[in-house]
Write an enzyme that holds these catalytic residues in place. Structure first.
Site, PDB file in Angstrom:
ATOM      1  N   LYS A  78       0.590  -1.315   0.000  1.00  0.00           N
ATOM      2  CA  LYS A  78       0.022  -0.051  -0.049  1.00  0.00           C
ATOM      3  C   LYS A  78       0.740   1.190  -0.091  1.00  0.00           C
ATOM      4  O   LYS A  78       1.936   1.201   0.603  1.00  0.00           O
ATOM      5  CB  LYS A  78      -0.904   0.020   1.239  1.00  0.00           C
ATOM      6  CG  LYS A  78      -1.811   0.957   1.301  1.00  0.00           C
ATOM      7  CD  LYS A  78      -2.861   0.493   2.646  1.00  0.00           C
ATOM      8  CE  LYS A  78      -3.756   1.662   3.062  1.00  0.00           C
ATOM      9  NZ  LYS A  78      -4.663   1.249   4.093  1.00  0.00           N
ATOM     10  N   SER A 153      -9.628   1.288   3.085  1.00  0.00           N
ATOM     11  CA  SER A 153      -8.816   1.907   2.423  1.00  0.00           C
ATOM     12  C   SER A 153      -7.654   1.465   1.617  1.00  0.00           C
ATOM     13  O   SER A 153      -7.010   1.760   0.488  1.00  0.00           O
ATOM     14  CB  SER A 153      -8.107   3.108   3.192  1.00  0.00           C
ATOM     15  OG  SER A 153      -7.152   2.614   4.096  1.00  0.00           O
ATOM     16  N   SER A 177      -9.442  -1.075   7.478  1.00  0.00           N
ATOM     17  CA  SER A 177      -8.965  -1.116   5.882  1.00  0.00           C
ATOM     18  C   SER A 177      -8.360  -2.227   5.447  1.00  0.00           C
ATOM     19  O   SER A 177      -7.785  -2.295   4.361  1.00  0.00           O
ATOM     20  CB  SER A 177      -8.012   0.215   6.216  1.00  0.00           C
ATOM     21  OG  SER A 177      -9.022   1.321   5.742  1.00  0.00           O
TER      22      SER A 177
HETATM   23  N1  GLN Z   1     -12.857   3.372   6.783  1.00  0.00           N
HETATM   24  C1  GLN Z   1     -12.250   3.676   8.105  1.00  0.00           C
HETATM   25  C2  GLN Z   1     -12.043   5.126   7.919  1.00  0.00           C
HETATM   26  O1  GLN Z   1     -12.320   5.842   6.916  1.00  0.00           O
HETATM   27  C3  GLN Z   1     -11.102   2.823   8.199  1.00  0.00           C
HETATM   28  C4  GLN Z   1      -9.828   3.416   7.581  1.00  0.00           C
HETATM   29  C5  GLN Z   1      -8.706   2.600   7.789  1.00  0.00           C
HETATM   30  O2  GLN Z   1      -8.735   1.393   8.405  1.00  0.00           O
HETATM   31  N2  GLN Z   1      -7.449   3.169   7.531  1.00  0.00           N
HETATM   32  O3  GLN Z   1     -11.555   5.695   9.198  1.00  0.00           O
END
Ligand code: GLN
Length: 475
Positions: A78, A153, A177
């Site tokens: 990532k 994400s 994420s």
């Molecule tokens: N979807 C969650 C957020 O937007 C988790 C994001 C993540 O785990 N980086 O905060």
């Protein structure tokens, strides 16, 4: 979908034995990335460095030197991991052009065992999001249906694995994420216990919940990667000791395991078809001898609200370092320091990062600290206590990873609250620091469903064992 990649340990064994060449594996990965460009998965290639490293590995094999447990295995990180060989942007304009001065510990550990990073995957900028639509650069498409999101994400990482670009990818999980994109794309995604994997060299989002983990096609591959990256690191003081037993060579038995179905996850807002798939999986576990009961965690219904206070508070603090002075974008027209701060941040950050900075600053401000931030922390403690009680009765918890399958691209972009609701089943594990894994559990209208398994803190090995067993049963 069948894979062109054998299990990671098999690939590495072949490279070690000289039966396969690391350079060929790297070329295979790069060719696949090239062929599948229309999915907008990869932000940057690290082709040159990958080829050089693969050549070195093959030369070592030829010279009879040892090359490591992941010799020649290509992977994709990532783009919030600091790596050599390409820029690191976190998919944000404010970091465009940023070249890392050092590599993340997880990357270093993988490289030390011979794995080769071939590319950097797309994400929601700074990992803020659940669909990868918040990337400042492009929207990654779901491998099963290009009109749908891959989840986020770590959407690029999950899509990369399912599109067969590499045997594994790395993601980060602050509120879901890794698990959410794994569920939406049909991958295995592990969020380890908080602190089990060093976050040194990973762009910080919310430091009290950020963790790193693998995305793969199988539990066995996830275990092979975790076994290399887990453990203490003096560069991250929150790291903990790894299990003294290896995370690999697991039995995968489910008989006799005490598994609690999370009541709160099986009711409100859960798609009926997804629910059916999860129930089928639970029935199979029961039939295979697991002792399945229902467990109620009442505070879980408030976990999402709690997360969306604590997380932005930490985000607002962590993002303060991007001020146009040291990293990435600095506004060229600014004549004073104040203008430089203001203009660089105004232009460099996207909408979602700004939204979180504002919410975070608000909940931490003196007038609202007690009403929001402190209250959220109290709730977090309550949740941890409830969970500890639950784990006195059962060894594992089970439920869906997400309330639905992947949604259409564009469906939630104008409604941040709707988007945040996607995380309702994942944030609990982050707030409490427990390990959780999403594994594929069938399809609904040709889109994958994710089954989520959780264990008490530091029981990652046991969790992988249960996941392996469940994966076998689900076929
Ligand atoms: N979807 C969650 C957020 O937007 C988790 C994001 C993540 O785990 N980086 O905060």
């Amino acid at each position: 979908m069948t894979s062109q990649w054998e299990p990671i340990t098999v690939l590495a064994a072949k490279v070690q034995a000289g039966e396969a060449k690391a350079v060929d594996l790297v070329e295979r990965a790069l060719t696949t990335i090239q062929k599948k460009q229309e999915f907008d998965v990869v932000i940057a290639l690290a082709a040159q460095r990958a080829r050089e490293r693969a050549t070195e590995i093959d030369a070592k094999v030829a010279a009879g030197e040892s090359v490591g447990r992941l010799a020649g295995v290509p992977f994709i990180a990532k783009d919030n991991f600091l790596t050599f060989g390409s820029e690191t942007t976190a998919a944000s304009n404010i970091l465009k052009g940023f070249e890392a001065p050092y590599q993340a510990t997880a990357i270093e550990r993988l490289e030390a065992e011979g794995a080769v990073c071939v590319a950097k995957a797309n994400l929601d900028a700074f990992a803020h999001g659940s669909s990868t639509e918040n990337s400042d650069f492009m929207v990654t498409k779901n491998p099963h249906n290009k009109t749908k999101v891959p989840g986020g994400s770590s959407g690029g990482s999950a899509a990369a694995v399912i599109l067969d670009m590499a045997p594994f990818a790395l993601g980060t999980d602050t509120g879901g994420s890794i698990r959410l994109p794994a569920a939406f794309c049909g991958a295995v995604g592990l969020k380890p216990t908080y602190g089990l994997v060093s976050r040194s060299g990973v762009v910080a989002m919310a430091s009290s919940t950020d963790v790193i983990g693998p995305l793969t096609r199988t539990v066995e591959d996830t275990a092979a990667v975790l076994d290399v990256i887990a453990g203490r690191d003096e560069l991250d003081s929150t790291t903990i000791d790894r299990d003294k037993n290896p995370y690999v060579d697991l039995g995968g038995h489910v008989a006799g395991k005490k598994v609690g179905v999370i009541k709160e996850y099986m009711t409100d807002g859960l798609d009926k078809e997804v629910k059916k798939q999860v129930e089928v999986a639970i029935d199979k576990l029961r039939a295979a001898g697991a002792e399945v009961t229902e467990v109620s965690l009442p505070s879980l219904s408030l976990a999402l609200a709690c997360y969306y206070i604590i997380m932005p508070a930490e985000v607002s603090s962590n993002l303060s370092r991007y001020d146009g002075q040291r990293y990435g974008f600095s506004h060229p027209d600014a004549k004073s320091l104040d203008d430089s701060y203001n203009w660089s941040r105004s232009e460099g950050f996207g909408k979602e990062a700004k939204r979180r900075i504002m919410i975070g600053t608000y909940v931490l401000s003196s007038g609202y600290y007690d009403a929001y931030y402190n209250k959220a922390q109290k709730l977090r403690t309550k949740l941890i206590n409830e969970l500890n009680d639950a784990f006195k009765k059962v060894d594992f918890l089970i439920g869906p990873t997400a309330p639905s399958t992947a949604f259409a691209i564009g469906a939630n972009v104008k409604d941040p609250l709707q988007m945040y609701l996607t995380d309702i089943m994942t944030v609990g594990a982050n707030l409490t620091g427990i390990p959780a894994i999403s594994i594929p559990a069938g399809m609904v209208q040709n889109m994958p469903v994710g089954l989520q398994l959780m264990a008490p803190q530091r029981r990652d090995r046991a969790l992988l064992e249960l996941a392996l067993g469940t994966e076998k049963i689900l076929g």
